[in-house]
Design an enzyme around this catalytic site. Structure first.
Site, PDB file in Angstrom:
ATOM      1  N   GLN A 272     -21.425 -36.196  -8.414  1.00 61.74           N
ATOM      2  CA  GLN A 272     -20.557 -35.070  -8.745  1.00 61.74           C
ATOM      3  C   GLN A 272     -21.356 -34.031  -9.518  1.00 61.74           C
ATOM      4  O   GLN A 272     -22.414 -34.337 -10.052  1.00 61.74           O
ATOM      5  CB  GLN A 272     -19.372 -35.562  -9.571  1.00 61.74           C
ATOM      6  CG  GLN A 272     -18.239 -36.043  -8.688  1.00 61.74           C
ATOM      7  CD  GLN A 272     -17.505 -37.220  -9.270  1.00 61.74           C
ATOM      8  OE1 GLN A 272     -17.412 -37.324 -10.477  1.00 61.74           O
ATOM      9  NE2 GLN A 272     -17.007 -38.080  -8.418  1.00 61.74           N
ATOM     10  N   HIS A 273     -20.823 -32.814  -9.558  1.00 62.27           N
ATOM     11  CA  HIS A 273     -21.564 -31.740 -10.222  1.00 62.27           C
ATOM     12  C   HIS A 273     -21.722 -32.029 -11.705  1.00 62.27           C
ATOM     13  O   HIS A 273     -20.846 -32.627 -12.321  1.00 62.27           O
ATOM     14  CB  HIS A 273     -20.859 -30.420 -10.015  1.00 62.27           C
ATOM     15  CG  HIS A 273     -20.903 -29.950  -8.597  1.00 62.27           C
ATOM     16  ND1 HIS A 273     -22.063 -29.553  -7.979  1.00 62.27           N
ATOM     17  CD2 HIS A 273     -19.949 -29.851  -7.667  1.00 62.27           C
ATOM     18  CE1 HIS A 273     -21.810 -29.217  -6.742  1.00 62.27           C
ATOM     19  NE2 HIS A 273     -20.529 -29.391  -6.518  1.00 62.27           N
ATOM     20  N   SER A 274     -22.834 -31.576 -12.267  1.00 57.57           N
ATOM     21  CA  SER A 274     -23.032 -31.836 -13.693  1.00 57.57           C
ATOM     22  C   SER A 274     -22.063 -30.982 -14.500  1.00 57.57           C
ATOM     23  O   SER A 274     -21.596 -29.932 -14.049  1.00 57.57           O
ATOM     24  CB  SER A 274     -24.471 -31.570 -14.103  1.00 57.57           C
ATOM     25  OG  SER A 274     -25.026 -30.526 -13.370  1.00 57.57           O
ATOM     26  N   ALA A 282     -25.210 -33.852  -6.339  1.00 59.76           N
ATOM     27  CA  ALA A 282     -24.270 -32.867  -5.810  1.00 59.76           C
ATOM     28  C   ALA A 282     -24.758 -31.443  -6.033  1.00 59.76           C
ATOM     29  O   ALA A 282     -24.430 -30.551  -5.257  1.00 59.76           O
ATOM     30  CB  ALA A 282     -22.910 -33.058  -6.464  1.00 59.76           C
ATOM     31  N   ASP A 283     -25.548 -31.235  -7.081  1.00 60.69           N
ATOM     32  CA  ASP A 283     -26.025 -29.881  -7.368  1.00 60.69           C
ATOM     33  C   ASP A 283     -27.116 -29.436  -6.408  1.00 60.69           C
ATOM     34  O   ASP A 283     -27.460 -28.262  -6.352  1.00 60.69           O
ATOM     35  CB  ASP A 283     -26.590 -29.806  -8.804  1.00 60.69           C
ATOM     36  CG  ASP A 283     -25.518 -30.055  -9.836  1.00 60.69           C
ATOM     37  OD1 ASP A 283     -24.351 -29.778  -9.536  1.00 60.69           O
ATOM     38  OD2 ASP A 283     -25.846 -30.533 -10.932  1.00 60.69           O
TER      39      ASP A 283
END
Ligand SMILES: *[C@@H]1O[C@H](CO)[C@@H](O)[C@H](O)[C@H]1NC(C)=O
Ligand SMILES: *[C@@H]1O[C@H](CO)[C@@H](O)[C@H](O)[C@H]1NC(C)=O
Ligand SMILES: *[C@@H]1O[C@H](CO)[C@@H](O)[C@H](O)[C@H]1NC(C)=O
Ligand SMILES: *[C@@H]1O[C@H](CO)[C@@H](O)[C@H](O)[C@H]1NC(C)=O
Ligand SMILES: *[C@@H]1O[C@H](CO)[C@@H](O)[C@H](O)[C@H]1NC(C)=O
Length: 640
Positions: A272-274, A282-283
């Site tokens: 998942q995004h940070s 994800a980034d």
């Protein structure tokens, strides 16, 4: 012989896997109960005072401890603690003079679905100090819980097994293994293989043509003999580079990972995004997408201009494509949104802007009809792109100057943080600093993303759009770096393959080192931290560096011409790579429908576990790969 080895490997892997699979499946099932990313801490108070418990995770940079609960005398209370990062705990009580007194503070990394106890009681130490209460504070691990990565291990081994079986299948089919066993005649086999390879030649004419061209160029070696050949090919409209497989593979890989992480990434935090600064899987994918788009522009646009397409037509087509992409992006984010709250910035919109800028500059600066210049040294080669560099270098400079020096009312100049509770709430409404300020000024609070990733951890309330205006500058620059890679391919493909790899690695190391310098190799304390929400300079340089290196590796594996056949054709990733718009739009639209995602039966309580989510999200990615494969087989390609 090689097929026999492949079969042996598969059998060996299967035996090895099945043993581990059985063991870990049991553990994996055990991990089904318990929440994701959290553990339970039982705080028991054996003192005669009310205790306050304060808590914070290291994910929240420069954040104060937050009061969570009061534990009354002789009782206990359960606290859900985060497991992704270090946790910080503090216990205090208000003594008779009304002053908070800290009893203990602890830094601890909890493990997912573990169970822990924090026991606070009177010490049995006899030499009590001046304070009658010098309590004991002990953090006890009841159980660390099963390894939360087990579902990931299982899924990875299944995927590996699939690829091995597939490789073995193709090996067997290719060498006509069974037929040879039956016929037992070597001559017949050779004859058949000969016939078979004629067929293969027709299918792969493109790569083989390049292959032989390369052999001619490198085999004869001397300058004089190379000269006529290249002038001849320049005469017939320049070198004709075929479709680059590594581009499709890279694009497809990004898409598949993007689908997987957009569907939830199995609930794992690194998919998942940070939260604010930092870099997770994800980034990576969206910026790489921007990069690869630039590569495609650099590889194809000039070729079509040299072939005689007029600049006006090319520009009109660029306008049409970017407008379509932009409109598609606005439509995709408009589900159940009132017209006066339409989100204007977004992923496809960002792609449209970057595409428009890079393609327009290329069309404006390229001199049509001029043949491709001879391969030369890196410096001279970039000298030919001097105009491009002059235009595109202003963008990261402008981005950095604006972020660092634009005065934002009510906020410190040059603030790059998420606001909220950071720094004791002194920058509460400064989310995103200048970038957020510009967006809120231009779009207004209601026309942008209102749920940024930092919201929950930093308790922010102002809207912030990670695809906002200021970030367009750095994304366009990143797209241009991709363009540089595309020029390298166009320049050397079919002539000097080592030059391509050397140059890609050179750019990868240069951009990567600058990024390392800017970020100081630390998450939060560097001059310009790596940040996906801001698309900071260090972020796009780090990702461009990785993209250059990855592209070089994929090029070696997918397109290297010395081998009669590439090591890996890029399958199955090149299928979504050739139909990217369809896969992107499709996965967004059909996210919540049955063949793709589902919920467990309502009687089944713990739905949000890795063991349940991971296979489903992986299947989502497979589903769209399958769709792309079927479309590819039927030669249906969608593009804007
Ligand atoms: C928490 O710990 C206390 C004291 O050790 C115990 O009495 C209580 O049952 C525990 N609570 C839970 C939910 O385990
Ligand atoms: C603890 O707090 C409760 C209410 O918050 C209060 O009624 C009680 O007197 C307090 N007990 C002590 C020992 O301070
Ligand atoms: C209350 O705590 C403060 C700070 O630790 C200390 O200076 C003070 O003496 C304490 N008062 C009593 C009555 O214990
Ligand atoms: C003491 O703790 C209480 C919560 O128990 C908090 O509301 C209060 O602000 C704290 N006081 C000081 C001076 O830190
Ligand atoms: C309490 O005291 C006993 C003996 O005096 C000692 O054995 C024990 O370890 C002490 N417990 C703690 C938690 O310090």
């Amino acid at each position: 012989f090689s097929s026999a080895i492949a079969i042996l490997i598969v059998i060996f892997a299967f035996v090895l896997d099945s043993k581990q699979l059985l063991e870990s499946a049991k553990l994996g099932l055990a991990s089904i109960d318990g929440k994701m990313d959290s553990a339970v801490l039982n705080i028991s108070n054996a003192l005669n005072v009310n205790l306050s418990v304060w808590y914070q995770t290291a994910d929240c940079y420069d954040c104060p401890l937050l009061f969570t609960r009061l534990v009354s005398p002789m009782s206990s209370s359960l606290l859900d603690v985060q497991t992704n990062f270090m946790s910080q705990l503090m216990v205090s009580y208000v003594n008779t003079t009304g002053i908070n007194r800290t009893i203990c503070s602890k830094d601890f990394r909890f493990h997912e679905s573990g169970s822990y106890e924090l026991n606070i009681g009177p010490s049995n130490n006899s030499d009590l100090g001046p304070d009658p209460l010098s309590p004991l504070c002990a953090l006890v691990t009841r159980s660390d819980g099963p390894d939360f990565l087990i579902p990931l291990y299982i899924c990875l081994s299944v995927i590996l097994l699939f690829f091995l079986l597939r490789a073995a299948f193709y090996t067997i089919r290719e060498y006509d293994f069974w037929r040879r066993m039956q016929a037992g005649s070597q001559v017949e086999y050779v004859a058949q293989q000969d016939l078979g390879s004629v067929d293969a030649n027709i299918n792969q004419s493109d790569s083989l043509a390049i292959h032989s061209q390369y052999q001619r160029a490198s085999g004869q070696g001397s300058q004089q003999q190379q000269q006529p050949q290249s002038s001849q090919s320049a005469h017939s409209g320049g070198r004709r580079p075929g479709r680059l497989r590594c581009l499709d593979t890279f694009r497809g890989l990004c898409l598949v990972v993007m689908v997987f992480v957009n569907y939830g990434g199995g609930g794992y935090w690194f998919f998942q995004h940070s939260t604010w600064n930092g870099l997770t899987v994800a980034d990576l994918v969206f910026p790489w997408f921007v990069f690869i788009m630039g590569t495609a522009i650099g590889y194809t646009l000039r070729r079509s201009l040299r072939r005689g397409a007029s600049k006006r037509d090319a520009f009109l087509s660029v306008c049409r494509r970017s407008a379509l992409l932009f409109a598609l992006g606005v439509c995709l984010t408009s589900r159940n949104v009132p017209l006066d709250q339409l989100r204007i910035p977004g992923v496809l919109q960002r792609l449209a802007v970057a595409y428009f800028c890079v393609a327009t500059v290329e069309i404006a600066l390229v001199r049509a009809g001029q043949p491709e210049p001879q391969p030369c040294r890196i410096v001279e080669e970039q000298g030919q792109l001097l105009g491009h560099w002059a235009i595109f270098l202003t963008m990261p400079v402008a981005h950095t100057l604006l972020s660092l020096f634009l005065p934002v009312p009510g906020c410190p100049t040059g603030y790059l943080g998420p606001g909220g509770i950071q720094a004791n709430g002194s920058r509460f409404n400064c989310t995103g600093g200048a970038a957020g300020y510009i967006d809120r000024l231009v779009f207004g609070d209601w026309h942008m993303y209102r749920n940024p990733t930092c919201r929950r951890t930093y308790l922010t309330y102002v809207p912030y759009d990670p695809e906002g205006l200021l970030g367009c500058l750095t994304s366009t620059f990143m797209c241009y770096l991709g363009f540089v890679a595309g020029r390298i391919f166009a320049h050397f493909k079919g002539a000097d393959y080592r030059a391509i790899v050397v140059r890609l690695c050179f750019w990868g190391i240069v951009t990567g080192s600058i990024a390392a310098g800017l970020s100081g190799l630390s998450r939060d304390t560097g001059a310009i931290p790596i940040n996906k929400n801001l698309w900071s300079l260090s972020f796009i340089l780090a990702l461009s560096g990785l993209a250059f290196i990855l592209l070089a590796a994929l090029f070696l594996i997918n397109d290297y011409p010395r081998l009669a056949e590439p090591l890996w054709s890029g399958s199955p990733f090149h299928y979504p790579g050739t139909n990217s718009i369809l896969v992107y739009v499709g996965h967004e639209l059909l996210e919540y429908y049955l063949p793709i995602t589902w919920l467990p039966p309502s009687s089944w309580q713990p739905a949000g576990t890795h063991a349940f989510l991971l296979p489903m999200h992986l299947w989502g990615a497979c589903f769209w790969t399958l769709v792309a494969w079927i479309l590819h087989r039927n030669k249906i390609f969608f593009s804007v």
